[in-house]
Structures are given as C-alpha cells and as structure tokens.
Motif scaffolding. Sequence first.
Motif, PDB file in Angstrom:
ATOM      1  N   GLU A   1       0.746  -1.099   0.107  1.00 15.41           N
ATOM      2  CA  GLU A   1       0.060  -0.119   0.110  1.00 15.41           C
ATOM      3  C   GLU A   1       0.806   1.144  -0.007  1.00 15.41           C
ATOM      4  O   GLU A   1       0.569   2.295  -0.741  1.00 15.41           O
ATOM      5  N   GLU A   2       1.962   1.483   0.921  1.00 15.13           N
ATOM      6  CA  GLU A   2       2.595   2.624   0.816  1.00 15.13           C
ATOM      7  C   GLU A   2       3.371   2.729  -0.458  1.00 15.13           C
ATOM      8  O   GLU A   2       3.507   3.655  -0.621  1.00 15.13           O
ATOM      9  N   ARG A   3       4.081   1.724  -0.991  1.00 18.24           N
ATOM     10  CA  ARG A   3       4.679   1.874  -2.157  1.00 18.24           C
ATOM     11  C   ARG A   3       3.873   2.327  -3.335  1.00 18.24           C
ATOM     12  O   ARG A   3       4.086   3.025  -3.914  1.00 18.24           O
ATOM     13  N   ARG A   4       2.507   1.780  -3.228  1.00 16.60           N
ATOM     14  CA  ARG A   4       1.358   2.437  -4.443  1.00 16.60           C
ATOM     15  C   ARG A   4       1.341   3.596  -4.033  1.00 16.60           C
ATOM     16  O   ARG A   4       1.267   4.336  -5.144  1.00 16.60           O
ATOM     17  N   HIS A   5       1.272   4.360  -3.223  1.00 16.77           N
ATOM     18  CA  HIS A   5       0.997   5.448  -2.866  1.00 16.77           C
ATOM     19  C   HIS A   5       2.389   6.547  -3.315  1.00 16.77           C
ATOM     20  O   HIS A   5       2.229   7.538  -3.657  1.00 16.77           O
ATOM     21  N   GLU A   6       3.350   6.117  -3.059  1.00 14.93           N
ATOM     22  CA  GLU A   6       4.493   6.703  -3.331  1.00 14.93           C
ATOM     23  C   GLU A   6       4.700   6.873  -4.806  1.00 14.93           C
ATOM     24  O   GLU A   6       5.137   7.658  -5.513  1.00 14.93           O
ATOM     25  N   VAL A   7       4.338   5.632  -5.545  1.00 11.00           N
ATOM     26  CA  VAL A   7       4.460   5.747  -7.103  1.00 11.00           C
ATOM     27  C   VAL A   7       3.182   6.791  -7.435  1.00 11.00           C
ATOM     28  O   VAL A   7       3.526   7.489  -8.489  1.00 11.00           O
ATOM     29  N   ALA A   8       2.074   6.604  -6.908  1.00 11.46           N
ATOM     30  CA  ALA A   8       1.153   7.645  -7.512  1.00 11.46           C
ATOM     31  C   ALA A   8       1.544   8.919  -7.164  1.00 11.46           C
ATOM     32  O   ALA A   8       1.251   9.791  -8.146  1.00 11.46           O
ATOM     33  N   GLU A   9       2.113   9.400  -6.231  1.00 12.26           N
ATOM     34  CA  GLU A   9       2.535  10.682  -6.251  1.00 12.26           C
ATOM     35  C   GLU A   9       3.656  11.222  -7.319  1.00 12.26           C
ATOM     36  O   GLU A   9       3.640  12.362  -7.571  1.00 12.26           O
ATOM     37  N   GLU A  10       4.342  10.245  -7.684  1.00  7.70           N
ATOM     38  CA  GLU A  10       5.390  10.433  -8.791  1.00  7.70           C
ATOM     39  C   GLU A  10       4.738  10.643 -10.046  1.00  7.70           C
ATOM     40  O   GLU A  10       5.572  11.339 -11.128  1.00  7.70           O
ATOM     41  N   LEU A  11       3.644   9.644 -10.392  1.00 12.70           N
ATOM     42  CA  LEU A  11       3.195   9.690 -11.550  1.00 12.70           C
ATOM     43  C   LEU A  11       2.500  11.369 -12.146  1.00 12.70           C
ATOM     44  O   LEU A  11       2.142  11.944 -11.139  1.00 12.70           O
ATOM     45  N   SER A  12       2.880  11.483 -13.440  1.00  9.13           N
ATOM     46  CA  SER A  12       2.227  12.845 -13.886  1.00  9.13           C
ATOM     47  C   SER A  12       0.873  12.804 -13.662  1.00  9.13           C
ATOM     48  O   SER A  12       0.092  11.625 -13.608  1.00  9.13           O
ATOM     49  N   ASP A  13       0.087  13.927 -13.821  1.00  6.81           N
ATOM     50  CA  ASP A  13      -1.250  13.982 -13.655  1.00  6.81           C
ATOM     51  C   ASP A  13      -1.983  13.262 -14.839  1.00  6.81           C
ATOM     52  O   ASP A  13      -3.074  12.497 -14.384  1.00  6.81           O
ATOM     53  N   ASP A  14      -1.769  13.365 -15.885  1.00  7.67           N
ATOM     54  CA  ASP A  14      -2.579  12.561 -17.007  1.00  7.67           C
ATOM     55  C   ASP A  14      -2.081  11.084 -17.085  1.00  7.67           C
ATOM     56  O   ASP A  14      -3.315  10.210 -17.227  1.00  7.67           O
ATOM     57  N   ARG A  15      -1.032  10.674 -16.681  1.00  4.31           N
ATOM     58  CA  ARG A  15      -0.605   9.122 -16.565  1.00  4.31           C
ATOM     59  C   ARG A  15      -1.589   8.497 -15.254  1.00  4.31           C
ATOM     60  O   ARG A  15      -1.941   7.384 -15.512  1.00  4.31           O
ATOM     61  N   LEU A  16      -1.424   9.347 -14.082  1.00  2.32           N
ATOM     62  CA  LEU A  16      -2.070   8.832 -12.992  1.00  2.32           C
ATOM     63  C   LEU A  16      -3.597   8.816 -13.322  1.00  2.32           C
ATOM     64  O   LEU A  16      -4.436   7.792 -12.895  1.00  2.32           O
ATOM     65  N   ALA A  17      -4.221   9.659 -13.891  1.00  2.00           N
ATOM     66  CA  ALA A  17      -5.789   9.857 -14.545  1.00  2.00           C
ATOM     67  C   ALA A  17      -6.094   8.508 -15.408  1.00  2.00           C
ATOM     68  O   ALA A  17      -6.987   7.696 -15.160  1.00  2.00           O
ATOM     69  N   ASP A  18      -5.157   8.317 -16.250  1.00  2.00           N
ATOM     70  CA  ASP A  18      -5.138   7.023 -17.156  1.00  2.00           C
ATOM     71  C   ASP A  18      -5.449   5.917 -16.218  1.00  2.00           C
ATOM     72  O   ASP A  18      -6.096   4.936 -16.476  1.00  2.00           O
ATOM     73  N   VAL A  19      -4.322   5.624 -15.174  1.00  4.39           N
ATOM     74  CA  VAL A  19      -4.210   4.597 -14.437  1.00  4.39           C
ATOM     75  C   VAL A  19      -5.507   4.428 -13.649  1.00  4.39           C
ATOM     76  O   VAL A  19      -6.084   3.276 -13.477  1.00  4.39           O
ATOM     77  N   LEU A  20      -5.882   5.385 -13.040  1.00  5.01           N
ATOM     78  CA  LEU A  20      -7.079   5.317 -12.072  1.00  5.01           C
ATOM     79  C   LEU A  20      -8.355   4.715 -12.850  1.00  5.01           C
ATOM     80  O   LEU A  20      -9.213   4.222 -12.056  1.00  5.01           O
ATOM     81  N   GLU A  21      -8.503   5.221 -14.166  1.00  6.90           N
ATOM     82  CA  GLU A  21      -9.627   4.953 -15.045  1.00  6.90           C
ATOM     83  C   GLU A  21      -9.777   3.288 -15.062  1.00  6.90           C
ATOM     84  O   GLU A  21     -10.725   2.760 -15.517  1.00  6.90           O
ATOM     85  N   GLU A  22      -8.628   2.690 -14.845  1.00  9.91           N
ATOM     86  CA  GLU A  22      -8.621   1.186 -15.116  1.00  9.91           C
ATOM     87  C   GLU A  22      -8.634   0.407 -13.634  1.00  9.91           C
ATOM     88  O   GLU A  22      -8.252  -0.696 -13.769  1.00  9.91           O
ATOM     89  N   MET A  23      -8.970   1.081 -12.853  1.00 14.82           N
ATOM     90  CA  MET A  23      -8.876   0.580 -11.427  1.00 14.82           C
ATOM     91  C   MET A  23     -10.161   0.351 -10.925  1.00 14.82           C
ATOM     92  O   MET A  23     -11.174   1.186 -11.286  1.00 14.82           O
ATOM     93  N   PRO A  24     -10.300  -0.630 -10.047  1.00 11.10           N
ATOM     94  CA  PRO A  24     -11.661  -0.760  -9.201  1.00 11.10           C
ATOM     95  C   PRO A  24     -11.969   0.617  -8.427  1.00 11.10           C
ATOM     96  O   PRO A  24     -10.954   1.072  -8.009  1.00 11.10           O
ATOM     97  N   GLU A  25     -13.261   1.041  -8.237  1.00  6.95           N
ATOM     98  CA  GLU A  25     -13.650   2.101  -7.722  1.00  6.95           C
ATOM     99  C   GLU A  25     -13.183   2.317  -6.239  1.00  6.95           C
ATOM    100  O   GLU A  25     -12.445   3.387  -5.641  1.00  6.95           O
ATOM    101  N   SER A  26     -12.935   1.365  -5.243  1.00  3.70           N
ATOM    102  CA  SER A  26     -12.635   1.316  -4.116  1.00  3.70           C
ATOM    103  C   SER A  26     -10.858   1.576  -4.188  1.00  3.70           C
ATOM    104  O   SER A  26     -10.718   2.581  -3.139  1.00  3.70           O
ATOM    105  N   ASP A  27     -10.402   1.280  -5.157  1.00  2.59           N
ATOM    106  CA  ASP A  27      -8.722   1.586  -4.997  1.00  2.59           C
ATOM    107  C   ASP A  27      -8.678   2.901  -5.579  1.00  2.59           C
ATOM    108  O   ASP A  27      -7.829   3.757  -4.933  1.00  2.59           O
ATOM    109  N   GLN A  28      -9.483   3.391  -6.256  1.00  6.85           N
ATOM    110  CA  GLN A  28      -9.372   4.853  -7.161  1.00  6.85           C
ATOM    111  C   GLN A  28      -9.535   5.822  -5.630  1.00  6.85           C
ATOM    112  O   GLN A  28      -8.770   6.422  -5.572  1.00  6.85           O
TER     113      GLN A  28
END
Length: 449
Positions: free
Chosen positions: A189-216
């Motif tokens: 979990e902590e690693r996931r959030h570290e990576v999310a912080e480093e992703l660009s806004d558009d890249r993170l947006a694309d990734v979130l769209e592919e995740m289950p809502e609970s993980d979003q």
Amino acid sequence: MSATRVFVARLAGCAVFDPAGDRVGKVRDVLVVYRNADAPRVVGLIVEIPGKRRVFVSIGRVTSVSAGQVITTGLINVRRFEQRGGEVRVIAEMLGRRVLFADRSGEAIVEDVAIGEDASGDWQVTQLFVRRPRTGASPFAKGATAFVTWNEVRESAAVGEAQSAEQLIATYSEMKPADLANTLLDLPEERRHEVAEELSDDRLADVLEEMPESDQVEIIGRLDDDRAADVLDQMQPDDAADLIAQLPEARGEHLLELMEPEEADDVRMLLSYGPDTAGGLMTTEPIIVSADATVAEGLALIRRHELAPALGAAVCVTLPPYEPPTGRFLGMVHFQRMLRYPPHERLGTLLDQGLEPVTTDASAAEVSRILASYNLVSVPVVDDNHRLVGVVTIDDILDYLLPDDWRSHTDDDHHGKRAAARSQLKTGSIPVQSIQNGRRSARGTRNEN
C-alpha cells in the motif's frame, strides 16, 4: 538455455510462449530468494496469463530467453501467484534500491539487475547496473554508472524497504494504463501511494480509470486536494463523476470547486443523472461537427492520438453550438462510411438515418440492447430539446454490466457470469451486485509442477 545473461528490466512485458509457439502470457517480474553471502538465487518468473491472472513459472520450466521472448516447457500451473516469506520481486522491490560499495567509495542506486545461468544450471543474480549520485548542480547532470557483482556492494536498507518510486515508474514507462494499474495494485500500500505521487497527472488519471472504484478512492484520498483536482481534470468526465460519487460529499464538492470550471460543469451534469441511466453512463466529450464539415475534417479529428477508440468510431453532427449541450442533434456519421467518400464530401449528406438517439433517462438495459442489436460501439444521448449531451460507448456499458471487481477475476471466473450477463442483457435485467473475491494464504514450499 539460449542466453547466459539477461537484464530483468528488459524482460518486463516480454511474451511467454509454449514449445508449440502459442503465446501463454507475458513476464511481469522475476522472483529471487536471498542467500547468506551468495548472490540471490532466481526461483522463477511472475507471468500474467489471459484473465490478468498472475502465476508463478519455475525457472526450471524456462527453456529459452532470447530476442525479447521467453520459451517454456508449456507446463504452467495456473494457480494465482502468492508471494511468500523470503521471496523478493526484482522489478517491484529491488530496482531503485540504494546500495553501498564494499570498498567504502560511496553509494549508488540499482537501475537494473542481470540474471544468469551458472555451470550447474542454476540461475542467480550475476551483476547489478548501478548509478552513483550526480556530482553537478545541473538538473540534467547524471551520476556515473557501473556494473558490479553482488559481493562488491551491500544493501543500505533492510530487505523489503521501499525502492525509489522514480525508478519503478521509469521501468514501467511503456506499459499500457491497464497493465500499470494491475502492477500498482500488486504493490504494498505505501509503495503504491509513493508511485502515485510521482506519476504525472495525466498518467495517473489514465491509471485510475483502469482501477476498481474502491482502489480509486483509496489513492485519491491520499492526495492533497489541489493534486486530486488536477488529476480529476485529466480523467474522462464520466470516470471522474463515478469517482467523485464515491467520495464523502463535502470533499467531492470541494474538489469540484478546485477543478477547471468547464471540466467541473461536465462532471456536475453527469452526477445529476441516475447511475443506471444513459445520462449517468455517457461521456460528454464526443467528436462534434457541423453539417458543413468535410470528410477530411472528420477524419482529421478522429486521428487525434488521445482520442479513445470507441469515440473515434463516429462523429456527431449538430447545429451550433458544438459543445454539449449542443444545438439540435442531426445524426452520426460512422468512420467506415467516411472512408467510402471523397475528402470534400459534406458530412451532413452522410448521416446514419437508421440510428435514433436515446434520451438521458433511458435505462442501461435499453442502451445495451441498442448497442448489441445494431452492432454499434456508441449511441448518442439527447435531452428533452433534442440537444446532444453526450454518447454512451460500449466500454461504458461493459463497465456497468461486469461485477465491480471484474479486473481481478480470471477468464474462468467470468465464464458463467458472461453467459448470465448475455441472458440479462436480452431481458433487460442488469446485474449490479458486487462479488467479493477472497484471498487464500499460501503455505509450505513452492510447488514448481
């Protein structure tokens, strides 16, 4: 084996084939176990097979690694991979780690790991590709690189400590958003959030769209409000609306206030419709043109790199204005029809006369029947004044029909559900319940058969 040394970062995404040449999956990581003073021993590969299931393939089942592909004996155990104590994923847990040189000359970051086969046929870590800290003040300056053996360095942190998020992002830079989403969900979990912080806004947006809502919700909940609003701005309006609907009302409204006004208006409009209606399922960003626009102009709009394939299958023709809600909706022109006419042909003469739009209150069942009956990938949505407000695409319907956790299920898990969904699609009864997927713990030694 046909290769004596392989760099792990280059293995990520490589296709895995059986002896007959049939593709069985793709490499996601390499699994090693640490030994006392010796270099870590390679025990196998983590392979993603159809259905997005991660499985373990023993290194003994790998017969060749060459030219960007892996050949196996074909004997693959399809039980879901569960990491066990003492096992380390090279890409997810070793790349980006800090190491200290044994000669006390400083520290470096691990950028790649080479694995190789020794004389006895065992595979182990043979070399590390490391980079020393940069010495210049310039942001473009890079530190010196070196190849070192395992015995020439020692790790500066305990096994399992988080690696550099920047290095992990660089390793997965070529991944499709859906694959990167699955990879992030496999991280602690902590690693996931570290990576999310480093992703660009558009890249993170694309990734979130592919995740289950609970993980979003979990990831967006860890971002500060300004960053969260920037990411929501980059998401498709319908996906952003679905995500905001899952947040506490006060925070959702605050994020809408921080978003770009035009994006926020689209999301607010979508939130005003029921989630199981065409209005709640649609996207508000179709291609909209005037009746005087030419085939050449329509094709140019479809060629845009950022356009989703389903939205590029047709253009909508309306009276002005050309932003939802538009002037009166006139019709749609399909991509294939445009290809049959000269570039100067007016799109107003090519309208599909047999396609009727749906209203915002049309049910998801009605929309799904239209898409299935007429072999469409999108259907236009109009308001009571026959103004175009959006389109419902086939992926919107599939996201609605499939269980909430469909991304974590295998093909076998969904075989029966798809059959039931087809039956319900015909009758208009749409499944909305969430199916919980339990985890089992792995015990004992790893079975390589």
